[in-house]
Design a protein around this motif. Structure first.
Motif, short mmCIF file in Angstrom:
data_model
loop_
_atom_site.label_atom_id
_atom_site.label_comp_id
_atom_site.label_asym_id
_atom_site.label_seq_id
_atom_site.Cartn_x
_atom_site.Cartn_y
_atom_site.Cartn_z
N GLU A 127 -3.23 53.63 -0.82
CA GLU A 127 -4.71 53.71 -1.36
C GLU A 127 -5.12 52.51 -1.58
O GLU A 127 -6.25 51.88 -1.45
CB GLU A 127 -4.25 54.66 -1.44
N ARG A 128 -4.13 51.94 -2.24
CA ARG A 128 -4.01 50.19 -2.84
C ARG A 128 -5.37 49.48 -1.54
O ARG A 128 -5.87 48.45 -1.52
CB ARG A 128 -3.09 49.59 -2.98
N ARG A 129 -4.24 49.39 -0.25
CA ARG A 129 -4.61 48.95 0.57
C ARG A 129 -6.35 49.60 1.28
O ARG A 129 -7.08 48.79 1.45
CB ARG A 129 -3.82 48.83 2.07
N PHE A 130 -6.37 50.31 1.04
CA PHE A 130 -8.05 50.68 1.18
C PHE A 130 -8.55 50.32 0.30
O PHE A 130 -10.16 50.35 0.37
CB PHE A 130 -7.73 52.61 1.86
N ASP A 131 -8.39 50.01 -0.66
CA ASP A 131 -8.94 49.58 -2.58
C ASP A 131 -9.70 48.66 -1.61
O ASP A 131 -10.67 48.24 -1.82
CB ASP A 131 -7.89 50.66 -3.71
N MET A 132 -8.81 47.80 -1.07
CA MET A 132 -9.38 46.43 -1.03
C MET A 132 -10.17 46.68 0.23
O MET A 132 -11.34 45.77 -0.32
CB MET A 132 -7.69 45.83 -0.46
N CYS A 133 -9.81 47.08 1.06
CA CYS A 133 -10.64 46.85 2.08
C CYS A 133 -12.62 47.37 1.49
O CYS A 133 -13.15 47.13 2.12
CB CYS A 133 -10.57 47.76 3.73
N ARG A 134 -12.00 48.50 0.50
CA ARG A 134 -13.56 48.82 0.11
C ARG A 134 -13.75 47.94 -0.86
O ARG A 134 -15.11 47.37 -1.28
CB ARG A 134 -13.26 50.48 -0.99
N ASP A 135 -13.09 47.91 -1.70
CA ASP A 135 -13.75 46.16 -2.75
C ASP A 135 -13.99 45.29 -2.12
O ASP A 135 -15.24 44.54 -2.87
CB ASP A 135 -12.64 46.36 -3.73
N ARG A 167 -3.64 62.70 9.04
CA ARG A 167 -4.66 63.23 8.19
C ARG A 167 -4.46 62.84 7.12
O ARG A 167 -5.98 62.45 6.54
CB ARG A 167 -4.79 64.77 8.31
N MET A 168 -3.59 62.49 6.25
CA MET A 168 -3.80 61.73 4.78
C MET A 168 -4.57 60.54 4.81
O MET A 168 -5.22 59.80 4.27
CB MET A 168 -2.64 61.86 4.51
N ILE A 169 -3.77 59.58 6.41
CA ILE A 169 -4.89 58.28 6.52
C ILE A 169 -5.76 58.77 6.46
O ILE A 169 -6.80 57.43 5.68
CB ILE A 169 -4.28 57.48 7.46
N ALA A 170 -6.90 59.91 7.07
CA ALA A 170 -8.12 60.21 7.03
C ALA A 170 -9.06 60.19 6.17
O ALA A 170 -10.30 59.96 5.48
CB ALA A 170 -8.81 60.74 8.53
N ALA A 171 -7.98 61.00 5.22
CA ALA A 171 -8.62 61.05 4.08
C ALA A 171 -9.41 60.22 3.39
O ALA A 171 -9.47 60.44 2.23
CB ALA A 171 -8.07 62.27 3.64
N ILE A 172 -8.15 59.51 2.89
CA ILE A 172 -7.95 57.90 1.93
C ILE A 172 -9.13 57.71 2.47
O ILE A 172 -9.76 57.29 1.64
CB ILE A 172 -6.58 57.92 2.48
N ALA A 173 -9.51 56.92 3.35
CA ALA A 173 -10.72 56.37 3.85
C ALA A 173 -11.82 57.12 3.36
O ALA A 173 -12.77 56.60 2.41
CB ALA A 173 -10.06 56.63 5.16
N HIS A 174 -11.77 58.19 3.88
CA HIS A 174 -13.13 59.12 3.51
C HIS A 174 -13.50 59.21 1.75
O HIS A 174 -14.51 59.14 1.25
CB HIS A 174 -12.77 60.31 4.17
N ARG A 176 -12.71 56.97 0.16
CA ARG A 176 -13.29 55.57 -0.25
C ARG A 176 -14.91 55.51 0.20
O ARG A 176 -15.34 54.74 0.31
CB ARG A 176 -12.93 54.70 -0.25
N GLY A 177 -14.84 56.00 0.83
CA GLY A 177 -16.57 56.21 1.08
C GLY A 177 -16.88 55.48 2.74
O GLY A 177 -17.57 55.10 3.12
N LEU A 178 -15.50 54.90 3.40
CA LEU A 178 -14.97 54.48 4.62
C LEU A 178 -15.04 54.86 5.89
O LEU A 178 -14.52 56.47 5.81
CB LEU A 178 -14.04 53.28 4.66
N ALA A 179 -15.69 54.63 6.87
CA ALA A 179 -15.30 55.37 8.38
C ALA A 179 -13.58 55.28 8.43
O ALA A 179 -13.53 54.04 8.22
CB ALA A 179 -16.07 54.77 9.63
N VAL A 180 -13.40 55.86 9.45
CA VAL A 180 -11.80 55.63 10.35
C VAL A 180 -11.37 55.60 11.43
O VAL A 180 -12.35 56.58 11.74
CB VAL A 180 -11.56 56.08 8.95
N GLY A 181 -11.11 55.04 12.04
CA GLY A 181 -11.05 55.20 12.98
C GLY A 181 -9.56 55.31 14.23
O GLY A 181 -8.42 54.94 13.13
N LEU A 182 -9.29 56.11 14.22
CA LEU A 182 -8.31 56.50 15.82
C LEU A 182 -7.63 55.19 16.60
O LEU A 182 -8.10 55.28 17.38
CB LEU A 182 -8.43 57.83 16.40
#
Length: 260
Positions: A127-135, A167-174, A176-182
């Motif tokens: 979550e903190r890593r994806f927060d970084m991407c969002r921010d 699925r957890m990783i995808a949910a964390i991205a979503h 935060r409003g981020l698209a996510v790739g497999l």
């Protein structure tokens, strides 16, 4: 399960209320890359913004919000590369990972597989890593190494463990409003297609696996694809037929590219 009409109405009203209160944005508010988009994939150092393509995939740690903003000013969409399947001894958050989740080396210098069964420990770190991407303003995330269950990680990982983690990783991205790739993980595409907004693939032509990515294309979702060894003349005809976003790259993923 079928229910009486009144129960169905009540359930729909409840679901509508819950959806309105959810922190996850509606799917149509996220970027949805479509098949055929050209792209640049550069993970070696700070981004070189000179390639004239609509999509860039770059390292989330090594690039700044200003780098992302510059690409946005040039009309690009920007994907944030983050390793979610292995610990890296060169990242600034390396000490936040408990030793209990670190497995065997994965073949890349300074990296060790993660015990993806430990969701409670890994979720806040991701979550903190994806927060970084969002921010930093990224539009999407490329989570790497999401097929550890097929490797010698040092943990008895199963396909079910991997599905739960992905699925957890995808949910964390979503959230935060981020698209996510497999990334790769071809065997689980039928189970994960609805959870991911696009695919990233390495060497499907080399291993005669590109047809396995067709569900993403049929769903109107881009497949960003690279080959490292095969010449473009060998894989581009198939890539064009399948509408993959394909190019040849050096394995170190520097600025050089040869697109189809």
């Amino acid at each position: 399960m079928r229910r009486l009409a009144s129960a169905v109405v009540a359930t729909l009203l409840t679901l509508t209320t819950l959806a309105a209160c959810s922190d996850e944005p509606a799917p149509d508010t996220r970027w949805q890359p479509r098949p055929g988009l050209a792209w640049q994939w550069q993970l070696d150092g700070k981004v070189d913004p000179s390639v004239d393509v609509p999509v860039y995939d770059i390292d989330g740690f090594e690039n700044t919000a200003d780098d992302v903003a510059r690409l946005h000013r040039d009309g690009r969409k920007v994907i944030c590369y983050v390793n979610v399947g292995a610990w890296e001894d060169f990242r600034p958050d390396r000490r936040a990972f408990p030793r209990s989740v670190l497995g065997k080396p994965n073949g890349w210098h300074g990296e060790r597989w993660l015990d993806i069964r430990r969701l409670a420990l890994l979720r806040p770190l991701m979550e903190r890593r994806f927060d970084m991407c969002r921010d930093k303003g990224f539009d999407a995330v490329e989570p790497d190494l999401v097929e550890g269950y097929g490797n010698d990680t040092g943990f008895p990982l199963t396909a079910r463990d991997q599905l739960r983690y992905n699925r957890m990783i995808a949910a964390i991205a979503h959230e935060r409003g981020l698209a996510v790739g497999l990334k790769n993980d071809l065997a689980q595409i039928p189970h994960l297609l609805d959870d991911f907004d696009f695919a990233v693939n390495e060497e499907c032509a080399q291993y005669d696996e590109c047809a396995l990515l067709e569900p993403f294309i049929s769903a109107g979702k881009a497949v960003f694809h690279v080959e490292y060894a095969q010449p473009t003349a060998r894989f581009c005809p198939t890539a064009r037929k399948l509408r993959l976003s394909s190019m040849r790259k050096n394995p170190e993923l520097d600025t050089w590219r040869r697109p189809c």
